[in-house]
Design a protein around this motif. Structure first.
Motif, PDB file in Angstrom:
ATOM      1  N   HIS A 244     101.627 -47.643  45.012  1.00  0.00           N
ATOM      2  CA  HIS A 244     101.755 -49.152  45.629  1.00  0.00           C
ATOM      3  C   HIS A 244     102.683 -49.069  46.750  1.00  0.00           C
ATOM      4  O   HIS A 244     102.763 -49.670  47.699  1.00  0.00           O
ATOM      5  CB  HIS A 244     102.199 -50.127  44.480  1.00  0.00           C
ATOM      6  N   ALA A 245     104.049 -48.335  46.371  1.00  0.00           N
ATOM      7  CA  ALA A 245     104.906 -48.284  47.349  1.00  0.00           C
ATOM      8  C   ALA A 245     104.373 -47.821  48.797  1.00  0.00           C
ATOM      9  O   ALA A 245     104.934 -48.451  49.811  1.00  0.00           O
ATOM     10  CB  ALA A 245     106.074 -47.811  46.880  1.00  0.00           C
ATOM     11  N   ASN A 246     103.912 -46.735  48.444  1.00  0.00           N
ATOM     12  CA  ASN A 246     103.112 -46.041  49.746  1.00  0.00           C
ATOM     13  C   ASN A 246     102.239 -46.907  50.502  1.00  0.00           C
ATOM     14  O   ASN A 246     102.271 -47.039  51.899  1.00  0.00           O
ATOM     15  CB  ASN A 246     102.180 -44.772  49.206  1.00  0.00           C
ATOM     16  N   THR A 247     101.361 -47.508  49.803  1.00  0.00           N
ATOM     17  CA  THR A 247     100.297 -48.588  50.515  1.00  0.00           C
ATOM     18  C   THR A 247     101.194 -49.813  51.202  1.00  0.00           C
ATOM     19  O   THR A 247     100.975 -50.113  52.358  1.00  0.00           O
ATOM     20  CB  THR A 247      99.395 -49.249  49.322  1.00  0.00           C
ATOM     21  N   LEU A 248     102.195 -50.225  50.339  1.00  0.00           N
ATOM     22  CA  LEU A 248     102.882 -51.355  51.166  1.00  0.00           C
ATOM     23  C   LEU A 248     103.877 -50.865  52.378  1.00  0.00           C
ATOM     24  O   LEU A 248     103.719 -51.704  53.090  1.00  0.00           O
ATOM     25  CB  LEU A 248     104.128 -51.847  49.984  1.00  0.00           C
ATOM     26  N   GLN A 249     103.961 -49.745  52.239  1.00  0.00           N
ATOM     27  CA  GLN A 249     104.971 -49.016  53.661  1.00  0.00           C
ATOM     28  C   GLN A 249     103.907 -49.142  54.633  1.00  0.00           C
ATOM     29  O   GLN A 249     104.264 -49.485  55.883  1.00  0.00           O
ATOM     30  CB  GLN A 249     105.381 -47.836  53.309  1.00  0.00           C
ATOM     31  N   HIS A 250     102.784 -48.553  54.513  1.00  0.00           N
ATOM     32  CA  HIS A 250     101.694 -48.683  55.181  1.00  0.00           C
ATOM     33  C   HIS A 250     101.390 -50.078  55.966  1.00  0.00           C
ATOM     34  O   HIS A 250     101.552 -50.301  57.154  1.00  0.00           O
ATOM     35  CB  HIS A 250     100.266 -47.928  54.934  1.00  0.00           C
ATOM     36  N   ILE A 251     101.120 -51.105  55.046  1.00  0.00           N
ATOM     37  CA  ILE A 251     101.156 -52.444  55.560  1.00  0.00           C
ATOM     38  C   ILE A 251     102.209 -53.003  56.204  1.00  0.00           C
ATOM     39  O   ILE A 251     101.935 -53.642  57.308  1.00  0.00           O
ATOM     40  CB  ILE A 251     100.826 -53.374  54.293  1.00  0.00           C
ATOM     41  N   GLN A 252     103.369 -52.647  55.897  1.00  0.00           N
ATOM     42  CA  GLN A 252     104.518 -53.017  56.538  1.00  0.00           C
ATOM     43  C   GLN A 252     104.460 -52.626  58.131  1.00  0.00           C
ATOM     44  O   GLN A 252     105.209 -53.504  58.954  1.00  0.00           O
ATOM     45  CB  GLN A 252     105.971 -52.199  55.994  1.00  0.00           C
ATOM     46  N   GLY A 253     104.026 -51.498  58.187  1.00  0.00           N
ATOM     47  CA  GLY A 253     104.123 -51.181  59.645  1.00  0.00           C
ATOM     48  C   GLY A 253     103.371 -51.981  60.686  1.00  0.00           C
ATOM     49  O   GLY A 253     103.567 -52.007  61.797  1.00  0.00           O
ATOM     50  N   TYR A 254     102.487 -52.910  60.203  1.00  0.00           N
ATOM     51  CA  TYR A 254     101.608 -53.709  61.205  1.00  0.00           C
ATOM     52  C   TYR A 254     102.567 -55.059  61.582  1.00  0.00           C
ATOM     53  O   TYR A 254     102.464 -55.750  62.570  1.00  0.00           O
ATOM     54  CB  TYR A 254     100.511 -54.514  60.370  1.00  0.00           C
ATOM     55  N   PHE A 255     103.938 -54.920  60.934  1.00  0.00           N
ATOM     56  CA  PHE A 255     104.683 -56.142  61.377  1.00  0.00           C
ATOM     57  C   PHE A 255     106.009 -55.562  62.103  1.00  0.00           C
ATOM     58  O   PHE A 255     106.783 -56.264  62.411  1.00  0.00           O
ATOM     59  CB  PHE A 255     105.245 -56.914  60.099  1.00  0.00           C
ATOM     60  N   SER A 256     105.830 -54.231  62.627  1.00  0.00           N
ATOM     61  CA  SER A 256     107.177 -53.531  63.179  1.00  0.00           C
ATOM     62  C   SER A 256     107.596 -54.283  64.351  1.00  0.00           C
ATOM     63  O   SER A 256     108.815 -54.359  64.849  1.00  0.00           O
ATOM     64  CB  SER A 256     106.758 -52.117  63.296  1.00  0.00           C
ATOM     65  N   ASP A 257     106.670 -55.058  65.040  1.00  0.00           N
ATOM     66  CA  ASP A 257     107.029 -55.413  66.510  1.00  0.00           C
ATOM     67  C   ASP A 257     107.387 -56.803  66.300  1.00  0.00           C
ATOM     68  O   ASP A 257     107.975 -57.707  67.141  1.00  0.00           O
ATOM     69  CB  ASP A 257     105.667 -55.473  67.414  1.00  0.00           C
ATOM     70  N   GLU A 258     107.247 -57.796  65.110  1.00  0.00           N
ATOM     71  CA  GLU A 258     107.498 -58.997  64.897  1.00  0.00           C
ATOM     72  C   GLU A 258     108.721 -59.131  64.099  1.00  0.00           C
ATOM     73  O   GLU A 258     109.607 -60.283  64.396  1.00  0.00           O
ATOM     74  CB  GLU A 258     106.303 -59.650  64.250  1.00  0.00           C
ATOM     75  N   LEU A 259     108.970 -58.380  63.302  1.00  0.00           N
ATOM     76  CA  LEU A 259     110.212 -58.644  62.440  1.00  0.00           C
ATOM     77  C   LEU A 259     111.527 -57.906  63.142  1.00  0.00           C
ATOM     78  O   LEU A 259     111.302 -57.079  63.753  1.00  0.00           O
ATOM     79  CB  LEU A 259     110.207 -57.699  60.951  1.00  0.00           C
ATOM     80  N   ASN A 260     112.626 -58.706  62.699  1.00  0.00           N
ATOM     81  CA  ASN A 260     113.880 -58.353  63.346  1.00  0.00           C
ATOM     82  C   ASN A 260     114.539 -57.259  62.375  1.00  0.00           C
ATOM     83  O   ASN A 260     113.863 -57.052  61.336  1.00  0.00           O
ATOM     84  CB  ASN A 260     114.822 -59.613  63.639  1.00  0.00           C
ATOM     85  N   ARG A 261     115.552 -56.747  62.746  1.00  0.00           N
ATOM     86  CA  ARG A 261     116.063 -55.846  61.882  1.00  0.00           C
ATOM     87  C   ARG A 261     116.431 -56.295  60.440  1.00  0.00           C
ATOM     88  O   ARG A 261     116.078 -55.529  59.483  1.00  0.00           O
ATOM     89  CB  ARG A 261     117.622 -55.391  62.647  1.00  0.00           C
ATOM     90  N   ALA A 262     116.859 -57.353  60.476  1.00  0.00           N
ATOM     91  CA  ALA A 262     117.253 -57.930  58.936  1.00  0.00           C
ATOM     92  C   ALA A 262     115.863 -58.166  58.186  1.00  0.00           C
ATOM     93  O   ALA A 262     115.811 -57.798  56.883  1.00  0.00           O
ATOM     94  CB  ALA A 262     118.165 -59.201  59.166  1.00  0.00           C
ATOM     95  N   GLU A 263     114.943 -58.519  58.696  1.00  0.00           N
ATOM     96  CA  GLU A 263     113.589 -58.778  57.982  1.00  0.00           C
ATOM     97  C   GLU A 263     113.078 -57.560  57.595  1.00  0.00           C
ATOM     98  O   GLU A 263     112.698 -57.093  56.622  1.00  0.00           O
ATOM     99  CB  GLU A 263     112.714 -59.631  58.866  1.00  0.00           C
TER     100      GLU A 263
END
Length: 319
Positions: A244-263
């Motif tokens: 699950h954690a590996n999958t969640l990290q892949h999904i997280q990558g889709y928001f790399s341009d929108e999220l600020n550092r803290a997020e």
């Protein structure tokens, strides 16, 4: 397609005693609270009691599986009232009628309905093993090798319960697609919706599915059958926290341009907290869904992984 579009049409085979019918040998039942009160809000159960169906009375003498010279018989402990062939024939009669079911819940340990670990006694009754399969259940599972099947007792485990329900909804989705006619395009769309769900369960089969669809020169129906086998085998494997954690990290990558550092750091921390067992899966999933609403992404929005079954079942809250 989301589960909301077909959950009211899902039919599930079930041992009749599990929905409260008093058909057991002692005229009792083994009503499953989860099946009747929770899962039953989203599916229609199709009950069967093979022992009653072949004419055994209620109440009735108990029967057991007995190994006689390597052949399994179902009879009373003294060998009388042998109903092996009747149960087998009833299974063969019922199986073709279950083309539309999307799962089956069997009664554990039953000599007719047990999915696995059924007691098999020696002929003298002095010993036993627990490696049998119910005579009726065997016929159903042989006819539908990819059908999601589970036993009532195992559904008390939160992870096994979630796994079974997710497989049921995926299988129904597949049935719906097949009924409309399989095409290469439809198969690719289906896989695109299930990529992250498969990834979370089984990374090896995730890659196998990708290779299969990358070369669809064979007959589409053969490819579809191979894909279903991969899908259901992958989902039957329990998804680990690491998966699950590996999958969640892949999904997280889709928001790399929108999220600020803290997020980004907060989401990373929640995923890591889930990986180490500090929080349940719903914690990082909820944050990802929040970001998906704030920063819409069509590809992610269609991912079954984010919501593989109705929220009201609360199946991802317990682990």
């Amino acid at each position: 397609m989301s589960y909301q579009q077909f959950d009211s049409d899902i039919q599930i085979g079930i041992s009749a005693c599990l929905i409260g019918q008093k058909v057991r040998f002692d005229a009792s039942h083994k009503r499953s609270h989860f099946c009747v009160n929770e899962f039953g809000q989203h599916v229609k159960f199709v009950p069967y009691c093979p022992e009653v169906a072949i004419g055994l009375p209620v109440p009735r003498p108990t029967v057991r599986q007995i190994d006689i010279d390597g052949v399994i018989h179902v009879s009373r402990p003294d060998g009388t009232m042998n109903v092996t062939e009747q149960l087998r024939n009833y299974g063969k009669e019922v199986a073709p009628k279950l083309e539309d079911i999307s799962g089956y819940v069997f009664c554990a340990k039953s000599p007719s309905c047990g999915m696995e670990r059924v007691k098999v006694y020696t002929e003298d009754g002095k010993g036993s093993t627990s490696d049998g399969i119910g005579i009726f259940a065997r016929e159903i599972m042989a006819r539908y090798p990819h059908l999601p099947c589970e036993e009532n007792g195992r559904l008390n485990d939160a992870r096994l319960r979630e796994n079974f329900v997710a497989r049921v909804f995926a299988y129904k989705h597949w049935q719906t697609m097949v009924a409309e006619g399989v095409t290469k395009h439809k198969l690719m769309v289906f896989h695109s919706q299930y990529k992250y769900l498969i990834m979370s369960h089984d990374l090896i089969r995730y890659k196998e599915a990708g290779r299969l669809l990358a070369n669809m020169s064979d007959d589409i129906n053969d490819v579809a059958e191979q894909y279903l086998a991969i899908l259901m085998a992958a989902m039957k494997k329990m998804a680990s926290r690491k998966g699950h954690a590996n999958t969640l990290q892949h999904i997280q990558g889709y928001f790399s341009d929108e999220l600020n550092r803290a997020e980004r750091e907060e989401l990373c921390q929640q995923i890591d907290d889930y990986r180490t067992g500090l929080v349940p899966l719903m914690v990082p999933l909820t944050l990802i869904k929040h970001y998906l609403m704030e920063f819409p992404k069509d590809y992610l929005a269609q991912q079954v992984y984010l919501q593989p079954h109705p929220v009201s079942l609360k199946l991802r809250y317990g682990y």
